[in-house]
Design a protein around this motif. Sequence first.
Motif, PDB file in Angstrom:
ATOM      1  N   THR A   1      14.497  -8.934  12.472  1.00 39.74           N
ATOM      2  CA  THR A   1      15.788  -8.413  12.927  1.00 39.74           C
ATOM      3  C   THR A   1      16.603  -9.412  13.749  1.00 39.74           C
TER       4      THR A   1
ATOM      5  N   GLY B   1      13.401  -5.790  19.984  1.00 44.34           N
ATOM      6  CA  GLY B   1      13.453  -5.220  18.646  1.00 44.34           C
ATOM      7  C   GLY B   1      12.612  -3.954  18.689  1.00 44.34           C
ATOM      8  N   ILE B   2      12.422  -3.327  17.551  1.00 42.28           N
ATOM      9  CA  ILE B   2      11.589  -2.116  17.517  1.00 42.28           C
ATOM     10  C   ILE B   2      10.799  -2.085  16.214  1.00 42.28           C
ATOM     11  N   GLY B   3       9.531  -1.756  16.317  1.00 46.24           N
ATOM     12  CA  GLY B   3       8.713  -1.614  15.113  1.00 46.24           C
ATOM     13  C   GLY B   3       8.941  -0.231  14.509  1.00 46.24           C
TER      14      GLY B   3
ATOM     15  N   GLY C   1       7.798  -5.015  21.851  1.00 48.86           N
ATOM     16  CA  GLY C   1       6.857  -6.095  22.090  1.00 48.86           C
ATOM     17  C   GLY C   1       5.673  -5.783  21.187  1.00 48.86           C
ATOM     18  N   PHE C   2       4.454  -5.824  21.724  1.00 46.23           N
ATOM     19  CA  PHE C   2       3.293  -5.346  20.961  1.00 46.23           C
ATOM     20  C   PHE C   2       2.688  -4.141  21.658  1.00 46.23           C
TER      21      PHE C   2
ATOM     22  N   THR D   1       1.257  -3.030  11.919  1.00 47.11           N
ATOM     23  CA  THR D   1       1.978  -4.056  12.671  1.00 47.11           C
ATOM     24  C   THR D   1       1.675  -5.435  12.094  1.00 47.11           C
TER      25      THR D   1
HETATM   26  C1  GLP Z   1       6.858  -7.510  15.864  1.00 48.39           C
HETATM   27  C2  GLP Z   1       7.242  -7.900  17.281  1.00 48.39           C
HETATM   28  C3  GLP Z   1       8.190  -6.903  17.894  1.00 48.39           C
HETATM   29  C4  GLP Z   1       9.318  -6.614  16.920  1.00 48.39           C
HETATM   30  C5  GLP Z   1       8.759  -5.983  15.682  1.00 48.39           C
HETATM   31  C6  GLP Z   1       9.816  -5.579  14.656  1.00 48.39           C
HETATM   32  O1  GLP Z   1       5.773  -6.637  15.824  1.00 48.39           O
HETATM   33  N1  GLP Z   1       6.109  -8.052  18.136  1.00 48.39           N
HETATM   34  O2  GLP Z   1       8.676  -7.420  19.112  1.00 48.39           O
HETATM   35  O3  GLP Z   1      10.270  -5.779  17.505  1.00 48.39           O
HETATM   36  O4  GLP Z   1       7.897  -6.938  15.092  1.00 48.39           O
HETATM   37  O5  GLP Z   1      10.106  -6.636  13.827  1.00 48.39           O
HETATM   38  P1  GLP Z   1      11.191  -6.659  12.699  1.00 48.39           P
HETATM   39  O6  GLP Z   1      12.454  -7.029  13.358  1.00 48.39           O
HETATM   40  O7  GLP Z   1      10.685  -7.732  11.777  1.00 48.39           O
HETATM   41  O8  GLP Z   1      11.228  -5.309  12.067  1.00 48.39           O
END
Ligand code: GLP
Length: 242
Positions: A39, A132-134, A140-141, A161
């Motif tokens: 993202t 960001g958000i999973g 984060g994690f 994840t």
């Molecule tokens: C990873 C990171 C997160 C991130 C998430 C979403 O797991 N640790 O910090 O928000 O991915 O990633 P993406 O933007 O690829 O959907």
Amino acid sequence: MRIVIHRTAQDAGTALARFVARVLQLQPDVTLGLPTGQTPILFYRELVALHRAGEADFRQATTFNLDEFAGISGDDPRSFRTFMRKHLFSHVNLPPDRAHVLDGGRKDWRSEIREFESAMTAAGGLDLVLLGIGRNGHIGFNAPASALAARTHRTRLMAGTRRANAALAGGDWRRVPTHALSMGIGTMLEARAVVLLATGSDKAGVIGRALRGPITTRLPASMLQLHPNVLVVIDRAAATRL
Ligand code: GLP
């Protein structure tokens, strides 16, 4: 909580880059928390363009990345440090000694997370954390669980994840490390301001639940509802369940 909905993911990335450039102009010695993932790539691209145009100066800034894989070094192509070097650090004038990314390769990870938290405290805490958000609501994690760690910690990654991060490992999720170091929910909520960036229809469900649903550790991003200064930057595709 302020929610700004942009037409496209590109528009959201551009708007957030302009916002951060403005923050750097108003507070050149700002301390930022920075995300990785697919993202924020458009956002980093725009931020680099603004830097090249002389509108984003990182000379006095300090950054702390949210998280890093454990068991691999920062030089590993799968690491978030490599990601940051590729998308931001090697293109801007941020002093390397103030670009903090947890060292996931360090055997003594307890000292690593302690020193990371101390460095954040010494820097005066985070002024602005970008998240960001999973799809499962992790930030984060910090994955969904019955209890969440408040501070920077070591965590085991859920298979979903690891799959979501497969792009960093040549598309093979089994090559994504099994553990990571991550800021805790408390570390993030102590930032003076929070920005959540989410784009695309696959984030619509989780954005709806995180921002409008109950606060629960089963959806870590829902805890952002407790913070007094949150800006949510999303595109239309991610806003359909609000
Ligand atoms: C990873 C990171 C997160 C991130 C998430 C979403 O797991 N640790 O910090 O928000 O991915 O990633 P993406 O933007 O690829 O959907």
